[in-house]
Write a protein that holds these residues in place. Structure first.
Motif, PDB file in Angstrom:
ATOM      1  N   ALA A  42      69.908 124.760  78.059  1.00 50.99           N
ATOM      2  CA  ALA A  42      68.670 124.740  77.274  1.00 50.99           C
ATOM      3  C   ALA A  42      68.996 124.691  75.790  1.00 50.99           C
ATOM      4  O   ALA A  42      68.383 123.950  75.002  1.00 50.99           O
ATOM      5  CB  ALA A  42      67.827 125.963  77.607  1.00 50.99           C
ATOM      6  N   GLN A  43      69.997 125.476  75.410  1.00 50.69           N
ATOM      7  CA  GLN A  43      70.431 125.491  74.015  1.00 50.69           C
ATOM      8  C   GLN A  43      70.934 124.116  73.607  1.00 50.69           C
ATOM      9  O   GLN A  43      70.621 123.596  72.525  1.00 50.69           O
ATOM     10  CB  GLN A  43      71.561 126.512  73.902  1.00 50.69           C
ATOM     11  CG  GLN A  43      71.666 127.227  72.574  1.00 50.69           C
ATOM     12  CD  GLN A  43      72.927 128.073  72.516  1.00 50.69           C
ATOM     13  OE1 GLN A  43      73.337 128.673  73.515  1.00 50.69           O
ATOM     14  NE2 GLN A  43      73.554 128.120  71.364  1.00 50.69           N
ATOM     15  N   LEU A  44      71.733 123.516  74.492  1.00 53.57           N
ATOM     16  CA  LEU A  44      72.300 122.191  74.230  1.00 53.57           C
ATOM     17  C   LEU A  44      71.180 121.165  74.074  1.00 53.57           C
ATOM     18  O   LEU A  44      71.218 120.296  73.207  1.00 53.57           O
ATOM     19  CB  LEU A  44      73.242 121.808  75.369  1.00 53.57           C
ATOM     20  CG  LEU A  44      73.907 120.436  75.307  1.00 53.57           C
ATOM     21  CD1 LEU A  44      74.676 120.257  74.005  1.00 53.57           C
ATOM     22  CD2 LEU A  44      74.849 120.254  76.489  1.00 53.57           C
ATOM     23  N   ASP A  45      70.194 121.295  74.919  1.00 53.08           N
ATOM     24  CA  ASP A  45      69.040 120.407  74.865  1.00 53.08           C
ATOM     25  C   ASP A  45      68.396 120.454  73.489  1.00 53.08           C
ATOM     26  O   ASP A  45      68.049 119.437  72.892  1.00 53.08           O
ATOM     27  CB  ASP A  45      68.048 120.837  75.941  1.00 53.08           C
ATOM     28  CG  ASP A  45      67.026 119.780  76.240  1.00 53.08           C
ATOM     29  OD1 ASP A  45      66.057 120.082  76.945  1.00 53.08           O
ATOM     30  OD2 ASP A  45      67.203 118.640  75.754  1.00 53.08           O
ATOM     31  N   ALA A  46      68.236 121.675  72.994  1.00 56.99           N
ATOM     32  CA  ALA A  46      67.627 121.856  71.664  1.00 56.99           C
ATOM     33  C   ALA A  46      68.483 121.199  70.595  1.00 56.99           C
ATOM     34  O   ALA A  46      67.977 120.544  69.670  1.00 56.99           O
ATOM     35  CB  ALA A  46      67.449 123.346  71.381  1.00 56.99           C
ATOM     36  N   LEU A  47      69.804 121.353  70.714  1.00 56.80           N
ATOM     37  CA  LEU A  47      70.703 120.736  69.727  1.00 56.80           C
ATOM     38  C   LEU A  47      70.568 119.224  69.734  1.00 56.80           C
ATOM     39  O   LEU A  47      70.559 118.581  68.684  1.00 56.80           O
ATOM     40  CB  LEU A  47      72.152 121.137  70.023  1.00 56.80           C
ATOM     41  CG  LEU A  47      72.531 122.591  69.719  1.00 56.80           C
ATOM     42  CD1 LEU A  47      73.917 122.913  70.256  1.00 56.80           C
ATOM     43  CD2 LEU A  47      72.463 122.876  68.221  1.00 56.80           C
ATOM     44  N   CYS A  48      70.472 118.671  70.942  1.00 58.18           N
ATOM     45  CA  CYS A  48      70.330 117.214  71.060  1.00 58.18           C
ATOM     46  C   CYS A  48      69.036 116.748  70.412  1.00 58.18           C
ATOM     47  O   CYS A  48      69.010 115.751  69.692  1.00 58.18           O
ATOM     48  CB  CYS A  48      70.330 116.782  72.528  1.00 58.18           C
ATOM     49  SG  CYS A  48      71.928 116.950  73.312  1.00 58.18           S
ATOM     50  N   ALA A  49      67.978 117.498  70.680  1.00 63.64           N
ATOM     51  CA  ALA A  49      66.681 117.125  70.110  1.00 63.64           C
ATOM     52  C   ALA A  49      66.749 117.159  68.590  1.00 63.64           C
ATOM     53  O   ALA A  49      66.306 116.232  67.906  1.00 63.64           O
ATOM     54  CB  ALA A  49      65.613 118.064  70.632  1.00 63.64           C
ATOM     55  N   ALA A  50      67.353 118.230  68.075  1.00 70.84           N
ATOM     56  CA  ALA A  50      67.435 118.378  66.620  1.00 70.84           C
ATOM     57  C   ALA A  50      68.289 117.296  65.986  1.00 70.84           C
ATOM     58  O   ALA A  50      68.046 116.867  64.862  1.00 70.84           O
ATOM     59  CB  ALA A  50      68.012 119.758  66.288  1.00 70.84           C
ATOM     60  N   ALA A  51      69.298 116.830  66.704  1.00 74.75           N
ATOM     61  CA  ALA A  51      70.198 115.827  66.137  1.00 74.75           C
ATOM     62  C   ALA A  51      69.504 114.497  65.909  1.00 74.75           C
ATOM     63  O   ALA A  51      69.891 113.721  65.059  1.00 74.75           O
ATOM     64  CB  ALA A  51      71.396 115.642  67.055  1.00 74.75           C
ATOM     65  N   ALA A  52      68.455 114.226  66.678  1.00 73.60           N
ATOM     66  CA  ALA A  52      67.668 112.978  66.541  1.00 73.60           C
ATOM     67  C   ALA A  52      68.570 111.761  66.400  1.00 73.60           C
ATOM     68  O   ALA A  52      68.441 110.959  65.480  1.00 73.60           O
ATOM     69  CB  ALA A  52      66.725 113.100  65.336  1.00 73.60           C
ATOM     70  N   ALA A  53      69.504 111.627  67.328  1.00 71.95           N
ATOM     71  CA  ALA A  53      70.442 110.509  67.281  1.00 71.95           C
ATOM     72  C   ALA A  53      69.726 109.207  67.635  1.00 71.95           C
ATOM     73  O   ALA A  53      68.685 109.232  68.285  1.00 71.95           O
ATOM     74  CB  ALA A  53      71.569 110.762  68.296  1.00 71.95           C
ATOM     75  N   VAL A  89      73.042 113.913  75.773  1.00 71.45           N
ATOM     76  CA  VAL A  89      74.307 114.322  75.158  1.00 71.45           C
ATOM     77  C   VAL A  89      75.132 113.090  74.783  1.00 71.45           C
ATOM     78  O   VAL A  89      75.668 113.004  73.678  1.00 71.45           O
ATOM     79  CB  VAL A  89      75.110 115.238  76.121  1.00 71.45           C
ATOM     80  CG1 VAL A  89      76.524 115.461  75.619  1.00 71.45           C
ATOM     81  CG2 VAL A  89      74.395 116.574  76.298  1.00 71.45           C
ATOM     82  N   LEU A  90      75.217 112.152  75.705  1.00 68.34           N
ATOM     83  CA  LEU A  90      75.974 110.931  75.426  1.00 68.34           C
ATOM     84  C   LEU A  90      75.359 110.181  74.238  1.00 68.34           C
ATOM     85  O   LEU A  90      76.062 109.670  73.372  1.00 68.34           O
ATOM     86  CB  LEU A  90      76.002 110.032  76.672  1.00 68.34           C
ATOM     87  CG  LEU A  90      76.941 110.501  77.788  1.00 68.34           C
ATOM     88  CD1 LEU A  90      76.604 109.810  79.109  1.00 68.34           C
ATOM     89  CD2 LEU A  90      78.393 110.250  77.424  1.00 68.34           C
ATOM     90  N   GLU A  91      74.067 110.155  74.246  1.00 69.31           N
ATOM     91  CA  GLU A  91      73.340 109.521  73.151  1.00 69.31           C
ATOM     92  C   GLU A  91      73.681 110.203  71.830  1.00 69.31           C
ATOM     93  O   GLU A  91      74.008 109.550  70.833  1.00 69.31           O
ATOM     94  CB  GLU A  91      71.850 109.696  73.447  1.00 69.31           C
ATOM     95  CG  GLU A  91      70.930 108.663  72.882  1.00 69.31           C
ATOM     96  CD  GLU A  91      69.533 108.856  73.463  1.00 69.31           C
ATOM     97  OE1 GLU A  91      69.054 107.908  74.108  1.00 69.31           O
ATOM     98  OE2 GLU A  91      68.942 109.941  73.282  1.00 69.31           O
ATOM     99  N   ALA A  92      73.618 111.532  71.847  1.00 71.34           N
ATOM    100  CA  ALA A  92      73.901 112.304  70.632  1.00 71.34           C
ATOM    101  C   ALA A  92      75.319 112.078  70.142  1.00 71.34           C
ATOM    102  O   ALA A  92      75.594 112.153  68.944  1.00 71.34           O
ATOM    103  CB  ALA A  92      73.665 113.786  70.892  1.00 71.34           C
ATOM    104  N   CYS A  93      76.220 111.798  71.090  1.00 68.59           N
ATOM    105  CA  CYS A  93      77.620 111.585  70.711  1.00 68.59           C
ATOM    106  C   CYS A  93      77.918 110.122  70.441  1.00 68.59           C
ATOM    107  O   CYS A  93      79.080 109.710  70.392  1.00 68.59           O
ATOM    108  CB  CYS A  93      78.539 112.144  71.786  1.00 68.59           C
ATOM    109  SG  CYS A  93      78.453 113.940  71.852  1.00 68.59           S
ATOM    110  N   GLY A  94      76.869 109.331  70.328  1.00 65.49           N
ATOM    111  CA  GLY A  94      77.035 107.979  69.804  1.00 65.49           C
ATOM    112  C   GLY A  94      77.316 106.890  70.795  1.00 65.49           C
ATOM    113  O   GLY A  94      77.806 105.829  70.426  1.00 65.49           O
TER     114      GLY A  94
END
Lengths: 130, 583, 318
Positions: free
Chosen positions: C37-48, C138-143
């Motif tokens: 859940a925490q990771l999910d929030a980080l991904c959302a915040a990253a707005a990749a 996550v993959l999206e966030a990591c480019g």
């Protein structure tokens, strides 16, 4: 079950296509609740890539030929992920088994019983923090 | 003890080692603990099911009534006459001993040449020229990245032969005119190279190919079931290759057995006795039906060409011997019922056997001498025409010279000291043996039917059905070992080992790779490049069409085309088999 | 797998392109729970920047892994980096799994432009789709610009997972008319592209007709490409890649992609909420109050409907 299953990478260091041994071990590990990621016949670089990307908890190497080839893979894995435990199986002469054991790699030659191998997998992955 | 630095006389070193250097210090008798049989003490207290290894229930003794009526009718046929279950030849071993025929090969071609001469000098009566599997299975040259990454393995499982020059070195001084040779080429996509190479060397020696006797293998069981490679031509292309080889032999090498259907690798992957039988004949049907479809040669000739098959011999001695009797019976039935062939010179199935490598234990390897002997005995009782005994160090490595010699000696003892040669089909007439033979035939035909219902042997390889059957049995075998039902001496029980002899195995030579690289460069540098290029282009053209590939292969080998170049043609034209299993 | 490094640090390292960190993030996603859940929030915040996600599904034996491997090759030739999430079923009995998709992708084995991750279903019906969705984010966030989601089978779960991708490719073989008729889990409705793999076999034309018949009733059914491939020879695969690129661009341009993404979010939200609710319901039932409630209903002191209201109240309260 709240803890995630441990992930084990099964790789063959030789170019020998016999699959019976690795398959039996993979099934036994699956039946013991492990996720077994099979990569087939791979070079040292390839096994390292898989060990990293799949975030595995243990690497199982099947040795079909010269122990030097396996040792290259072991060295490469240790360089990339020093804490990752490795165990081996397959056709190795006794002197090669000793050499690998001296390097801290457990060896399960033909005739090793499956419960022994499963216990080893449990033991080797036990101290990985969740 | 590491042999890898040695190039000389391994045998003497082993003798010196075993008698002097590696004698372990003996423990005084009084100091030894009473051996604990690990886990399972009292076998008698367990309820026990008595079956053959393949699962056929066994009575505690058999009588005349047990033999099925249908089988009783043909029971008393003579050996060498239909339906041949009693033997392929009337006079059996009295007139023709089985061939002592050992799988051999490692290192540079000259190393393999030396080992073959050693075996011949020690009494083998046929020779097998195994090509290095690291290069051969995939048709790669040694400079292919996948091979480079495993350079120490090169030359471990056979000699590296990348061109006709290497094959010539391997065959140097071998009596190919008078001794039955197996040219290598166990893997289907490798067979054309191995065969064309062998035959080209023979031609260059001035031999008339029409008189050349020997055998190929090109084995679907190994290639698509037992030993699944990273890349292989798809099964239909494999079938085309084998039919082409059969046609070519019928025209140019009438004494040569073109392909040998080898149930061994089916069995060693897990197929039981009747599955091995059923699948082997399903494989034969694919060849014969293809030849029939082509209409390119007489079916009788094709059947004769297929009629030299190979089975595995394992530890259920009586079942294994019955398996061979069943095989001969089934071949006769198959030819008559499906193809209308009754010619006794075609219907008498000739059988080569190899003892089960997987039965050789890593623990207490000298026990394997006993196992090899027992499995060889099963083959002899079953009436084989040729026999290879696995080395006692099989679970450790490729055979050392001594293990190889032992495999020959086992057969020589059987041939010379036991009087087994005197009577053909010694087990014939036994109520047990006749009943079990009939039961195997019945179950084998059922398995054959199951395969046919799915579209035939190739279809069951492509779908992975056959692999699943093999894997099931393997799984059951391990469960049986785990539960104590299956005892393997030295492995599950009776683990104390006081042998004073260390068995180190044998790791080949050190320089196979380096020499192979140098020779590859030399061939490329010194061959006629135009001719080689033309030959490869012609080969590709033929592959894309439907002509027989073997004439183009003969030209290619003679033009000194290399193994990897041939492999590139295969990959370019035929693509890759979609493996049904993850390995 | 170690979670010693705080999640934020791991996330940052993953975003910087560290493969080991990405791999561990994916393990966190798989494990679910609070960390996920925490990771999910980080991904959302990253707005990749959005990745293009492609679901590849079909019955076992269709040759999906080989096809995916071939697609990777074509993508790489077009200089595109691509990640693969290969999802295989876990054993319902033991919780273990054998994950073998990597074996067929050995050409991509050390290519820096490819990331392959094997994921097991772990017996969590709803949770698997969640883990896969989070994995994609996550993959999206990591480019990673392209993400192939490969699932085995055509059951409810597999279709749901495919539905978490922008675009779905359904892989069939010649002669699979029955499969098409059966239309398990509405596979025929979710497909954006059909592939007839192993097209060197007999029955291709008939299968094409079967597919066309099955999708005729769909709005825009005529536009759905049906592409023949022989994955083991690489034939038809460049055409498939082209079709994927074009379909994705068309969906994006028409606004359909945005619609789907919103629908997906709704589906994911509902699924995750249901999953969470199920958990809380179980806890409430097992708690002391829940046990007493059941006793009261059993002894007739309280009706079922009243019991439901109380239970729901407990869940919301806690």
């Amino acid at each position: 079950m709240t803890t995630a299953p441990k992930r084990i990478l099964m790789a063959k260091t030789g170019l020998d296509g016999h699959w019976r041994g690795p398959t039996i071990v993979a099934r036994a590990l699956r039946d013991a609740g492990f996720e077994v990621i099979m990569v087939g016949m791979v070079t040292a670089d390839e096994v390292v890539r898989a060990a990293i990307d799949e975030d595995v908890d243990l690497v199982g190497l099947n040795i079909g030929g010269h122990v030097d080839v396996a040792e290259r893979a072991i060295a490469a894995i240790r360089e990339a992920r020093p804490e990752l435990p490795i165990f081996c199986g397959g056709v190795v002469p006794p002197w090669a088994k000793k050499r690998l054991e001296e390097k801290g790699v457990e060896v399960y030659p033909p005739g090793s019983q499956l419960p022994e191998i499963v216990d080893a997998a449990r033991r080797l992955t036990r101290w990985q923090a969740d | 003890m590491n042999f890898s630095g040695l190039k000389g006389n391994y045998f003497l070193l082993f003798v010196n080692k075993s008698f002097l250097a590696s004698r372990r210090p003996a423990t005084p008798v009084s100091a030894r603990p009473i051996p604990q049989v690990h886990g399972r003490m009292n076998h008698d207290s367990r309820p026990r099911r008595w079956n053959t290894v393949s699962g056929i229930p066994l009575k505690s003794f058999y009588s005349a009534e047990d033999v099925p009526a249908e089988h009783r009718r043909i029971m008393d046929a003579a050996p060498g006459a239909a339906p041949f279950h009693r033997g392929a030849y009337a006079t059996g071993y009295r007139t023709k001993a089985w061939r002592i025929f050992q799988l051999s090969g490692f290192g540079k071609p000259e190393d393999e040449n030396e080992r073959i001469k050693f075996l011949l000098a020690n009494g083998e009566t046929g020779f097998l020229m195994e090509h290095d599997r690291n290069t051969a299975d995939h048709c790669y040259n040694v400079d292919h990245p996948d091979v480079l990454a495993r350079r120490e393995d090169v030359g471990l499982t056979g000699a590296v032969m990348q061109s006709v020059r290497d094959i010539a070195i391997c065959m140097d001084g071998l009596p190919i005119e008078s001794t039955y040779g197996h040219a290598g080429g166990a893997v289907v996509q490798h067979a054309p190279f191995a065969l064309a190479g062998y035959w080209t060397v023979a031609k260059r020696r001035g031999l008339d190919l029409r008189t050349l006797a020997g055998t190929g293998q090109s084995d679907f069981f190994l290639t698509y079931l037992g030993c699944v490679t990273k890349q292989q031509i798809p099964t239909p292309a494999g079938l085309r290759f084998n039919a082409d080889i059969m046609e070519f032999c019928s025209k140019h090498l009438p004494r040569w057995v073109p392909v040998s259907i080898a149930g061994y690798n089916g069995a060693d992957s897990g197929l039981n006795a009747f599955q091995e039988l059923g699948a082997l004949f399903a494989n034969a049907v694919e060849y014969l039906d293809e030849i029939k479809r082509r209409g390119s040669m007489s079916l009788e000739e094709a059947a004769r060409g297929c009629g030299g098959v190979s089975f595995r011999m394992s530890m259920d001695i009586i079942e294994e011997a019955c398996k061979l009797r069943a095989a001969r019976l089934m071949w006769t039935q198959l030819l008559e019922r499906r193809y209308g062939i009754t010619n006794p010179k075609v219907a008498n199935l000739r059988i080569h056997c190899v003892t089960a490598g997987s039965m050789m234990t890593w623990q207490q390897p000298l026990n394997n001498i006993v196992r090899g002997t027992l499995m060889a005995l099963a083959g002899v009782l079953g009436g084989v025409q040729s026999l290879g005994v696995s080395g006692y160090d099989e679970a450790l490595s490729i055979p050392s010279e001594h293990a190889h010699q032992m495999s020959v000696r086992i057969q020589q003892v059987l041939q010379n000291e036991t009087n087994l040669a005197a009577v053909t089909d010694p087990l014939g007439g036994s109520y047990y043996v006749e009943t079990l033979t009939a039961q195997l035939v019945e179950r084998a035909w059922q398995f054959f039917d199951e395969i046919e219902q799915q579209g035939g042997f190739l279809a069951t390889l492509d779908s992975g059905w056959l692999h699943a059957r093999a894997a099931e049995n393997q799984h059951a075998e391990f469960m049986a070992q785990d539960s104590g039902e299956r005892v393997v001496v030295g492995v599950t029980d009776f683990r104390e080992d006081i042998s004073p002899y260390e068995v180190d195995g044998f790791m080949g030579v050190d320089d196979a790779f380096d020499v192979a690289i140098a020779r590859l460069e030399e061939v490329r540098r010194t061959r006629g490049e135009r001719r080689a290029g033309d030959a490869l282009r012609e080969l590709e053209r033929v592959c894309r069409g439907s002509d027989n590939i073997m004439p183009a292969m003969m030209e290619a080998l003679d033009a000194e085309v290399t193994l990897g170049e041939v492999g590139d043609v295969w990959r370019g034209v035929f693509g890759d088999w979609n493996t049904p299993i993850q390995t | 797998m170690s979670s010693a490094a705080p999640l934020q640090e791991l996330f940052d390292r993953g975003r910087r392109g560290e493969r080991g960190a990405l791999a561990r993030l994916l393990s966190v996603a798989e494990a679910g729970g609070a960390q996920a859940a925490q990771l999910d929030a980080l991904c959302a915040a990253a707005a990749a920047p959005r990745a293009r996600s492609i679901g590849i599904t079909g019955a076992p034996g269709a040759g999906k892994s080989t096809l995916t491997a071939a697609l990777l090759g074509v993508a790489r030739n077009a200089d595109q980096r691509a990640a693969v999430l290969a999802i295989d079923p876990s054993s319902p009995l033991t919780g273990g799994a054998i994950l073998g998709d990597r074996v067929r992708m050995h050409q991509a084995a050390v290519d820096e432009g490819v990331f392959i991750r094997s994921m097991a279903s772990r017996g969590q019906q709803g949770g698997l789709a969640q883990a896969a969705s989070l994995g994609v984010r996550v993959l999206e966030a990591c480019g990673w610009p392209w993400i192939l989601l490969e699932t085995v089978g055509i059951g409810q779960v597999e279709v749901e997972i495919s539905g978490r991708a922008d675009l779905v490719v359904v892989v069939l073989n010649p002669g699979w008319g029955d499969e098409i008729q059966a239309n398990k889990a509405g596979l025929m409705e979710v497909a954006d592209i059909f592939v007839i793999n192993k097209a060197d076999r007999e029955g291709v034309a008939q299968t094409r007709r079967d597919i066309e018949g099955a999708i005729a009733a769909r709005p825009g059914g005529q536009q759905i490409p049906v592409i023949e491939t022989i994955a083991t020879r690489g034939e038809g695969v460049p055409e498939l890649w082209q079709a994927i690129v074009e379909r994705h661009a068309a969906l994006d341009a028409s606004g359909e992609l945005a619609v789907r993404r919103r629908a997906r979010i709704a589906a994911e939200l509902e699924s995750a909420a249901l999953s969470a609710l199920r958990g809380r319901l179980a806890a409430a039932m097992a708690a002391e109050e829940g046990v007493r409630l059941r006793e009261r209903i059993a002894s007739g002191d309280c009706g079922i409907h009243e019991g439901v209201a109380t239970l729901l109240g407990n869940i919301v309260r806690d």
